[in-house]
Each structure stands twice: as structure tokens, then as C-alpha cells.
Write a protein that holds these residues in place. Structure first.
Motif, mmCIF file in Angstrom:
data_model
loop_
_atom_site.group_PDB
_atom_site.id
_atom_site.type_symbol
_atom_site.label_atom_id
_atom_site.label_comp_id
_atom_site.label_asym_id
_atom_site.label_seq_id
_atom_site.Cartn_x
_atom_site.Cartn_y
_atom_site.Cartn_z
ATOM 1 N N LEU A 4 0.859 -1.178 0.000
ATOM 2 C CA LEU A 4 0.000 0.000 0.000
ATOM 3 C C LEU A 4 0.896 1.230 0.000
ATOM 4 O O LEU A 4 1.798 1.346 0.827
ATOM 5 C CB LEU A 4 -0.885 0.011 1.257
ATOM 6 C CG LEU A 4 -1.687 1.287 1.511
ATOM 7 C CD1 LEU A 4 -2.704 1.538 0.402
ATOM 8 C CD2 LEU A 4 -2.368 1.216 2.874
ATOM 9 N N VAL A 93 -9.234 -3.178 0.843
ATOM 10 C CA VAL A 93 -8.239 -4.054 0.222
ATOM 11 C C VAL A 93 -8.881 -5.432 0.131
ATOM 12 O O VAL A 93 -9.146 -6.069 1.154
ATOM 13 C CB VAL A 93 -6.929 -4.108 1.039
ATOM 14 C CG1 VAL A 93 -6.013 -5.203 0.522
ATOM 15 C CG2 VAL A 93 -6.244 -2.753 1.025
ATOM 16 N N GLN A 98 -2.024 -7.894 -4.167
ATOM 17 C CA GLN A 98 -1.893 -6.855 -5.187
ATOM 18 C C GLN A 98 -1.343 -5.567 -4.581
ATOM 19 O O GLN A 98 -1.346 -5.402 -3.362
ATOM 20 C CB GLN A 98 -3.260 -6.562 -5.822
ATOM 21 C CG GLN A 98 -3.834 -7.708 -6.597
ATOM 22 C CD GLN A 98 -5.134 -7.313 -7.279
ATOM 23 O OE1 GLN A 98 -5.498 -6.133 -7.334
ATOM 24 N NE2 GLN A 98 -5.844 -8.288 -7.802
ATOM 25 N N ASN A 99 -0.890 -4.669 -5.449
ATOM 26 C CA ASN A 99 -0.460 -3.343 -5.024
ATOM 27 C C ASN A 99 -1.661 -2.409 -5.010
ATOM 28 O O ASN A 99 -2.457 -2.406 -5.946
ATOM 29 C CB ASN A 99 0.611 -2.785 -5.954
ATOM 30 C CG ASN A 99 1.910 -3.537 -5.839
ATOM 31 O OD1 ASN A 99 2.195 -4.164 -4.819
ATOM 32 N ND2 ASN A 99 2.715 -3.486 -6.868
ATOM 33 N N TYR A 100 -1.753 -1.611 -3.961
ATOM 34 C CA TYR A 100 -2.791 -0.595 -3.825
ATOM 35 C C TYR A 100 -2.096 0.749 -3.653
ATOM 36 O O TYR A 100 -1.440 0.987 -2.639
ATOM 37 C CB TYR A 100 -3.690 -0.873 -2.613
ATOM 38 C CG TYR A 100 -4.630 -2.031 -2.824
ATOM 39 C CD1 TYR A 100 -5.962 -1.819 -3.142
ATOM 40 C CD2 TYR A 100 -4.183 -3.339 -2.709
ATOM 41 C CE1 TYR A 100 -6.837 -2.877 -3.339
ATOM 42 C CE2 TYR A 100 -5.044 -4.413 -2.905
ATOM 43 C CZ TYR A 100 -6.363 -4.174 -3.225
ATOM 44 O OH TYR A 100 -7.228 -5.224 -3.416
ATOM 45 N N VAL A 102 -2.940 4.657 -3.441
ATOM 46 C CA VAL A 102 -4.099 5.512 -3.189
ATOM 47 C C VAL A 102 -3.621 6.961 -3.120
ATOM 48 O O VAL A 102 -3.266 7.458 -2.057
ATOM 49 C CB VAL A 102 -4.814 5.102 -1.878
ATOM 50 C CG1 VAL A 102 -6.074 5.941 -1.678
ATOM 51 C CG2 VAL A 102 -5.148 3.620 -1.881
ATOM 52 N N ARG A 115 -7.518 4.507 -7.759
ATOM 53 C CA ARG A 115 -6.668 3.380 -7.409
ATOM 54 C C ARG A 115 -5.590 3.241 -8.479
ATOM 55 O O ARG A 115 -5.866 2.938 -9.625
ATOM 56 C CB ARG A 115 -7.449 2.087 -7.309
ATOM 57 C CG ARG A 115 -6.474 0.952 -6.945
ATOM 58 C CD ARG A 115 -7.093 -0.390 -6.810
ATOM 59 N NE ARG A 115 -6.003 -1.369 -6.667
ATOM 60 C CZ ARG A 115 -6.171 -2.644 -6.775
ATOM 61 N NH1 ARG A 115 -7.358 -3.143 -6.994
ATOM 62 N NH2 ARG A 115 -5.129 -3.451 -6.645
ATOM 63 N N SER A 117 -1.468 1.554 -9.155
ATOM 64 C CA SER A 117 -0.843 0.257 -8.914
ATOM 65 C C SER A 117 0.578 0.397 -8.425
ATOM 66 O O SER A 117 1.172 1.433 -8.467
ATOM 67 C CB SER A 117 -0.857 -0.581 -10.188
ATOM 68 O OG SER A 117 -0.188 0.096 -11.226
#
Length: 117
Positions: A4, A93, A98-100, A102, A115, A117
Motif C-alpha cells: 500500500l 483491500v 496486489q499493489n494498492y 491511493v 486506485r 498500482s
């Protein structure tokens, strides 16, 4: 393993939001637990992911940005009370693998997110 991250873009001045205080909360029901505090660097990013690996879990989170303090530090004349002060982005999430990313795109009068990546 996912991570994140965040990024602040000051679109009023066309530059990264450097020095913005960021708080990350985990949210369960009506309970919010502070899990990390950081500030953005000269590129408007935190120097490391807010969460990564096993620390990133499925669930609900909130990012809180001290946008009003940032704009005041930039010499922007703000009303009292400030129209945009603390910006809270509530998000989920679903897949911690996965990549988040923000990001916050902000002015003293508006903000948006998406969102990445």
C-alpha cells in the motif's frame, strides 16, 4: 506480495505535496486503529510503503491527510474554518497480494483519488 502506497499532488500549484502528514487507520466496524503515521517527501510520496507483505491484510482502511495544514504552510490564505482540512479516504483491500496505490489530488477547494498500482 502486495503493498500500500500513497502520493499527494497539489494541483493548485502544479507540484507534489511535500511535507503532508499522513495517518493510516485499520477499520473494523466502528473501531479505527491507527497503524502508521508518515509525511510525504519532496516528490509527494512516503519514503516507504505504508504497508507491505504480511502486514497488508484484506479489510477496510482509512488514509487521513493533513491537507489544510499543508496549504497553510504554503502561504495560501485559507478561510476559518478551512473548507478542505483533513481529507479522509476510506477504501478496501480485497486482495492483499496486489499493489494498492491511493493518491490524493488536492487543492484548498477540492480533492479526488483513484486506485493506482
Amino acid at each position: 506480495m502486495g503493498k500500500l502506497s500513497t502520493h499527494v499532488l497539489d494541483t493548485a500549484h502544479g507540484k507534489p505535496g511535500a511535507g503532508v502528514r499522513v495517518e493510516l487507520y485499520a477499520v473494523e466496524g466502528s473501531q479505527r486503529t491507527l497503524i502508521k503515521e508518515d509525511s510525504t517527501n519532496s516528490d509527494g510520496r512516503c519514503n516507504s510503503p505504508l504497508l507491505e507483505g504480511d502486514n497488508l491484510r484484506a479489510g477496510r482502511y482509512e488514509l487521513v491527510f493533513a491537507a489544510g495544514d499543508y496549504f497553510a504552510s504554503q502561504g495560501v490564505a485559507l478561510p476559518s474554518p478551512r473548507f478542505i482540512d483533513r481529507v479522509t479516504i476510506a477504501f478496501g483491500v480485497a486482495d492483499p497480494g496486489q499493489n494498492y496505490h491511493v493518491p490524493l489530488v488536492v487543492t484548498p477547494w477540492s480533492y479526488s483519488t483513484y486506485r493506482g498500482s
